[in-house]
Design a protein around this motif. Structure first.
Motif, PDB file in Angstrom:
ATOM      1  N   SER A  54       0.869  -1.178   0.000  1.00  0.00           N
ATOM      2  CA  SER A  54       0.000   0.000   0.000  1.00  0.00           C
ATOM      3  C   SER A  54       0.907   1.230   0.000  1.00  0.00           C
ATOM      4  N   GLU A  55       0.327   2.373  -0.341  1.00  0.00           N
ATOM      5  CA  GLU A  55       1.133   3.590  -0.414  1.00  0.00           C
ATOM      6  C   GLU A  55       1.821   3.890   0.910  1.00  0.00           C
ATOM      7  N   SER A  56       1.073   3.697   2.007  1.00  0.00           N
ATOM      8  CA  SER A  56       1.657   4.045   3.307  1.00  0.00           C
ATOM      9  C   SER A  56       2.750   3.049   3.715  1.00  0.00           C
ATOM     10  N   GLU A  57       2.549   1.763   3.379  1.00  0.00           N
ATOM     11  CA  GLU A  57       3.591   0.768   3.689  1.00  0.00           C
ATOM     12  C   GLU A  57       4.875   1.093   2.926  1.00  0.00           C
ATOM     13  N   LEU A  58       4.680   1.431   1.661  1.00  0.00           N
ATOM     14  CA  LEU A  58       5.833   1.750   0.811  1.00  0.00           C
ATOM     15  C   LEU A  58       6.567   2.957   1.382  1.00  0.00           C
ATOM     16  N   GLU A  59       5.812   3.998   1.722  1.00  0.00           N
ATOM     17  CA  GLU A  59       6.424   5.229   2.232  1.00  0.00           C
ATOM     18  C   GLU A  59       7.201   4.956   3.519  1.00  0.00           C
ATOM     19  N   LYS A  60       6.609   4.107   4.360  1.00  0.00           N
ATOM     20  CA  LYS A  60       7.280   3.772   5.619  1.00  0.00           C
ATOM     21  C   LYS A  60       8.632   3.098   5.362  1.00  0.00           C
ATOM     22  N   LYS A  61       8.627   2.164   4.424  1.00  0.00           N
ATOM     23  CA  LYS A  61       9.872   1.441   4.114  1.00  0.00           C
ATOM     24  C   LYS A  61      10.896   2.373   3.460  1.00  0.00           C
ATOM     25  N   MET A  62      10.399   3.283   2.606  1.00  0.00           N
ATOM     26  CA  MET A  62      11.312   4.231   1.956  1.00  0.00           C
ATOM     27  C   MET A  62      11.982   5.101   3.005  1.00  0.00           C
ATOM     28  N   GLN A  63      11.160   5.562   3.952  1.00  0.00           N
ATOM     29  CA  GLN A  63      11.692   6.450   4.999  1.00  0.00           C
ATOM     30  C   GLN A  63      12.705   5.733   5.882  1.00  0.00           C
ATOM     31  N   ALA A  64      12.349   4.509   6.269  1.00  0.00           N
ATOM     32  CA  ALA A  64      13.253   3.734   7.130  1.00  0.00           C
ATOM     33  C   ALA A  64      14.592   3.531   6.428  1.00  0.00           C
ATOM     34  N   PHE A  65      14.511   3.247   5.129  1.00  0.00           N
ATOM     35  CA  PHE A  65      15.722   3.005   4.347  1.00  0.00           C
ATOM     36  C   PHE A  65      16.570   4.292   4.289  1.00  0.00           C
ATOM     37  N   GLU A  66      15.872   5.394   4.023  1.00  0.00           N
ATOM     38  CA  GLU A  66      16.578   6.669   3.893  1.00  0.00           C
ATOM     39  C   GLU A  66      17.245   7.075   5.203  1.00  0.00           C
ATOM     40  N   GLU A  67      16.542   6.820   6.308  1.00  0.00           N
ATOM     41  CA  GLU A  67      17.120   7.160   7.614  1.00  0.00           C
ATOM     42  C   GLU A  67      18.384   6.362   7.880  1.00  0.00           C
ATOM     43  N   LYS A  68      18.322   5.083   7.501  1.00  0.00           N
ATOM     44  CA  LYS A  68      19.461   4.208   7.791  1.00  0.00           C
ATOM     45  C   LYS A  68      20.657   4.448   6.863  1.00  0.00           C
ATOM     46  N   TYR A  69      20.379   4.589   5.568  1.00  0.00           N
ATOM     47  CA  TYR A  69      21.504   4.644   4.607  1.00  0.00           C
ATOM     48  C   TYR A  69      21.713   6.023   3.972  1.00  0.00           C
ATOM     49  N   HIS A  70      20.832   6.959   4.282  1.00  0.00           N
ATOM     50  CA  HIS A  70      20.916   8.301   3.689  1.00  0.00           C
ATOM     51  C   HIS A  70      20.866   8.268   2.165  1.00  0.00           C
ATOM     52  N   ILE A  71      20.075   7.360   1.666  1.00  0.00           N
ATOM     53  CA  ILE A  71      19.855   7.234   0.218  1.00  0.00           C
ATOM     54  C   ILE A  71      18.349   7.177   0.017  1.00  0.00           C
ATOM     55  N   ARG A  72      17.861   7.978  -0.929  1.00  0.00           N
ATOM     56  CA  ARG A  72      16.436   7.940  -1.227  1.00  0.00           C
ATOM     57  C   ARG A  72      16.197   6.926  -2.337  1.00  0.00           C
ATOM     58  N   PRO A  73      15.552   5.770  -2.035  1.00  0.00           N
ATOM     59  CA  PRO A  73      15.325   4.786  -3.095  1.00  0.00           C
ATOM     60  C   PRO A  73      14.249   5.257  -4.076  1.00  0.00           C
ATOM     61  N   MET A  74      14.243   4.660  -5.268  1.00  0.00           N
ATOM     62  CA  MET A  74      13.225   5.009  -6.267  1.00  0.00           C
ATOM     63  C   MET A  74      12.244   3.850  -6.380  1.00  0.00           C
ATOM     64  N   PRO A  75      10.942   4.107  -6.145  1.00  0.00           N
ATOM     65  CA  PRO A  75       9.972   3.018  -6.252  1.00  0.00           C
ATOM     66  C   PRO A  75       9.727   2.637  -7.712  1.00  0.00           C
TER      67      PRO A  75
END
Ligand SMILES: Nc1nc2c(ncn2[C@@H]2O[C@H](COP(=O)(O)OP(=O)(O)OP(=O)(O)O)[C@@H](O)[C@H]2O)c(=O)[nH]1
Ligand SMILES: [Mg+2]
Length: 421
Positions: free
Chosen positions: A287-308
């Protein structure tokens, strides 16, 4: 079928022999020497072509011999040169000397060529040896014989972008939606068994993408298909690192990301340093919110913004194409493989060794090999010429320095004679 490493035999053409002939016609009973020179042998030339992306054409044909030069003939006719043999290889083929393992060439640019072996030069006909003292030389020279060599051809694909990730994350599907390529796609790991290339067009520009088989943890120890295919992304300027964000195969997306990076680093430091775009594949499964949550978690950890990305719904595809083009425009080209300073086709014309065994002097070396070819000693005039040349080349003086005296034996290749002052 795909093949990216083969061993082949190559040989340049031998030089044609010089002719031994005397002018004869109705007017002249016995005229001057008129034997022409032999022709040069053909070269072995490798040529890069973008029309192939595998070495499969070498699957059955392993011997590549260029044409020999033809012998000279009477009336001063020079023999025809042997035709060069042009061997086409895909762009990105590295040529390695099988004997030493040294890299002798890296053919990256389309249509670039590399002359690996030069054809032997033709021998001189007897007309060449005519001089004021020797009006009727009764000998000619053999053409230079060339050696057969073995080389390994290794393909390291040339692409701008490489698709890297675990098996089954959607790499081939992405290639199929961004490029002209038509790779096999299926819902099981290791669908892709060899690299696929696709050309992507965006904003009137193009770049080449390589899709390789999936990697798994322990690839460096040979797990799955191992590291074998990573050489095909060694030269890319940008890696699209695909992570299955839907975790369809039961793994964790963040540890997937770390595992793949660790495998790249185990393959080479260079590959680990290649810039990446991180792609969250199969994002339509969340879902959009699940995706956003995972994107944010990833960005916080690796400082990289993934592309969906959803290749299936064609979402994120254009953004990825544009971002890739933008990145490529500022990334420098990778330098070709280091070619070692190494004269693969060196013909030794200078070495000279003298060995003494009792009263026998044995003369060897490249200088002698070249000179002795084609001296037919049955003929006294040839022998006289041969001895004269030994004097001129300083070999007699060298032998004397080593103690040569009347009655000693001199051995030069097949020729053996007793020294008389
Ligand atoms: N839901 C969803 N499924 C996808 C997407 N992209 C690919 N798939 C499915 O994922 C499966 C694997 O796709 P492939 O493209 O073969 O995966 P791959 O990474 O090339 O796999 P290997 O070649 O085995 O390494 C197929 O069943 C695809 O239909 C996507 O964006 N969304
Ligand atoms: Mg695949």
């Amino acid at each position: 079928m795909f093949l990216d490493r083969v061993k082949i035999k190559i040989k340049a053409g031998d030089g044609g022999d010089g002719a031994l002939s005397f002018l004869r016609n109705a007017m002249t009973m016995k005229g001057g020497p008129d034997g022409g020179d032999g022709g040069k042998g053909g070269d072995i030339i490798f040529k890069a072509t973008q029309n192939q992306n595998t070495l499969y054409s070498f699957r059955f044909k392993k011997k590549f011999f260029a044409e020999n030069g033809q012998a000279g003939s009477r009336q001063l006719k020079t023999g025809a040169s042997g035709k060069d043999l042009i061997i086409e290889v895909p762009c990105g083929t590295v040529i390695i000397d099988a004997e030493t393992g040294k890299v002798i060439a890296d053919l990256t640019e389309n249509n670039s060529t590399f002359t690996a072996l030069k054809g032997g030069s033709g021998g001189h006909g007897n007309a060449y040896y005519k001089s004021s003292i020797k009006q009727a030389p009764a000998f000619s020279q053999e053409g230079m014989k060339t050696k057969e060599r073995e080389v390994i051809l290794e393909l390291k694909t040339i692409a701008d972008v490489g698709l890297v990730g675990f098996p089954n994350v959607g790499k081939s599907t992405l290639l199929s939606v961004i490029s002209n390529a038509n790779p096999k796609i299926a819902n099981y790991p290791f669908t892709t068994l060899y690299p696929n290339l696709g050309v992507v067009e965006v904003k009137g520009q193009t770049f080449v993408v390589a899709d390789i088989p999936g990697l798994i943890e322990g690839a460096s120890e040979g797990q799955g298909l191992g590291h074998y295919f990573l050489k095909h992304v060694e030269r890319v300027r940008l890696i699209l690192h695909l992570v299955d964000v839907s975790e369809a195969d039961g793994r964790d997306y963040m540890s997937d990301y770390e595992t793949i990076n660790a495998e790249l680093a185990k393959y080479s430091e260079e590959l680990a340093k290649t810039p990446q775009l991180v792609i969250f594949s199969k994002s339509d499964e969340l879902s959009e919110s699940e995706l956003e949550k995972k994107m944010q978690a990833f960005e916080e950890k690796y400082h990289i913004r993934p592309m969906p990305l959803s290749s299936i719904l064609h979402e994120g595809v254009e953004e990825i194409k544009l971002k890739t083009l933008e990145k490529l425009s500022v990334l420098p080209k990778k330098p070709p493989v280091q070619v070692e300073e190494f004269d693969f086709d060196k013909v030794d014309l200078v070495s000279l060794n003298i060995e003494k065994e009792g009263n026998t002097f044995i003369v060897t070396g490249g200088k002698i090999d070249n000179f002795v070819r084609g001296v037919f000693l049955d003929d006294p005039r040839s022998f006289a010429y041969f001895q004269n040349r030994l004097q001129e080349m300083g070999i007699i003086d060298m032998l004397k320095e080593r103690g040569l005296k009347e009655g000693d034996i001199v051995k030069i290749k097949d020729i053996e004679f007793e020294w008389v002052e």
